[in-house]
Design a protein around this motif. Structure first.
Motif, short mmCIF file in Angstrom:
data_model
loop_
_atom_site.label_atom_id
_atom_site.label_comp_id
_atom_site.label_asym_id
_atom_site.label_seq_id
_atom_site.Cartn_x
_atom_site.Cartn_y
_atom_site.Cartn_z
N SER A 197 0.81 -1.23 0.00
CA SER A 197 0.00 0.00 0.00
C SER A 197 0.84 1.27 0.00
O SER A 197 0.28 2.37 0.04
N GLU A 233 -5.30 -0.28 2.41
CA GLU A 233 -4.76 -1.47 1.73
C GLU A 233 -4.62 -1.22 0.23
O GLU A 233 -5.37 -0.42 -0.34
N ASP A 234 -3.68 -1.92 -0.39
CA ASP A 234 -3.56 -1.85 -1.85
C ASP A 234 -4.66 -2.68 -2.50
O ASP A 234 -5.32 -2.24 -3.43
N ILE A 266 -7.64 -6.09 -1.72
CA ILE A 266 -8.21 -7.17 -0.92
C ILE A 266 -8.52 -8.31 -1.87
O ILE A 266 -9.27 -8.15 -2.84
N MET A 326 -6.99 -8.78 5.77
CA MET A 326 -7.84 -7.77 6.41
C MET A 326 -8.54 -8.34 7.64
O MET A 326 -8.70 -7.66 8.65
N VAL A 334 -12.14 0.63 6.52
CA VAL A 334 -11.14 0.09 5.60
C VAL A 334 -11.26 0.80 4.26
O VAL A 334 -12.36 0.95 3.72
N THR A 355 -9.59 0.41 0.47
CA THR A 355 -8.70 -0.39 -0.38
C THR A 355 -8.77 0.14 -1.80
O THR A 355 -9.86 0.49 -2.28
N TYR A 397 -10.29 -4.27 -5.19
CA TYR A 397 -11.10 -5.25 -4.47
C TYR A 397 -11.48 -6.36 -5.44
O TYR A 397 -12.19 -6.11 -6.43
N VAL A 416 -16.20 -3.48 3.56
CA VAL A 416 -15.11 -2.62 3.11
C VAL A 416 -15.74 -1.26 2.80
O VAL A 416 -16.60 -1.14 1.94
N ILE A 457 -13.88 1.62 -1.58
CA ILE A 457 -13.22 0.78 -2.60
C ILE A 457 -12.89 1.65 -3.81
O ILE A 457 -13.76 2.36 -4.33
#
Ligand code: IMP
Ligand code: MG
Length: 187
Positions: A57, A111-112, A114, A120, A137, A139, A142, A153, A156
């Motif tokens: 990330s 996060e980069d 999921i 996670m 979260v 990301t 996804y 999440v 996204i």
């Protein structure tokens, strides 16, 4: 051969496998801006802690955080699950823990990607033990077809098919993190 230096190529070869552009740099930057706008609005008046998950990330995190205009703090986890393979080992290891106090704080995990969701899930359980005030979260990517764990999440960037991708922080056996666009395995 390391083709990573040939950017902005439409395709690159990494560890002998060919990848083509999937999400160009400009599109990533536009979406990162939109995510930051949403976070700035939703966390207005609060001081969240943005927690990046290393290594993947690091580029998304640094682009996102520079568009955050509210007061915030940062910290990092380092996890390992992939080794050098293209499929997650499913065995998540904590390589670096947080340095901050999570209790009663607004936590935003960055996060980069999921994929199975196992990383996670691991992070969520770790954070929950310390009773944060809130937990969200974000990301960039996804893979909805792959996610094995049932959790929310909140933010996204892009929903993507179940294919291996590299670039913009994401690696293939540690290579290709430096690519400015996201590339997908060319079957
Ligand atoms: P998960 O635990 O299966 O959700 O995978 C999480 C981690 O695996 C991500 O944070 C990435 O670092 C890595 N990962 C998952 N999918 C890909 C991919 O397509 N390319 C590169 N790394 C990936
Ligand atoms: Mg990661």
């Amino acid at each position: 051969m390391n083709s990573a230096i040939n950017e902005p190529a439409q395709s690159v070869t990494v560890n002998g496998e060919k990848f083509r552009v999937f999400i160009p740099e400009e599109e990533i930057q536009k979406r990162v801006g939109e995510l930051a706008d949403e976070l700035n609005r939703n966390y207005s008046g609060r001081t969240p802690i943005f927690i990046g998950v290393l290594n993947g990330s690091f580029i998304f995190f640094s682009d996102l955080i520079r568009q955050i205009t509210i007061d915030c703090e940062i910290d990092f986890f380092k996890l390992s699950s992939y080794g050098d393979a293209k499929i997650s080992s499913g065995n998540v290891k904590l390589l670096k823990d947080l340095n901050c106090q999570v209790t009663d704080r607004d936590i935003i995990i960055v996060e980069d990607i999921i994929d199975s969701g196992l990383s996670m899930d691991f992070i969520k359980k770790l954070i929950a033990k310390q009773n944060p005030r809130s937990f969200a979260v974000v990301t960039l990517l996804y893979k909805s077809d792959c996610v094995k764990i049932d959790f929310k999440v909140d933010y996204i960037g892009f929903q993507i098919p179940n294919h291996f991708v590299i670039g913009y922080g994401l690696d293939y056996a540690q290579k290709a993190r430096n690519l400015r666009s996201i590339y997908i395995l060319d079957k």
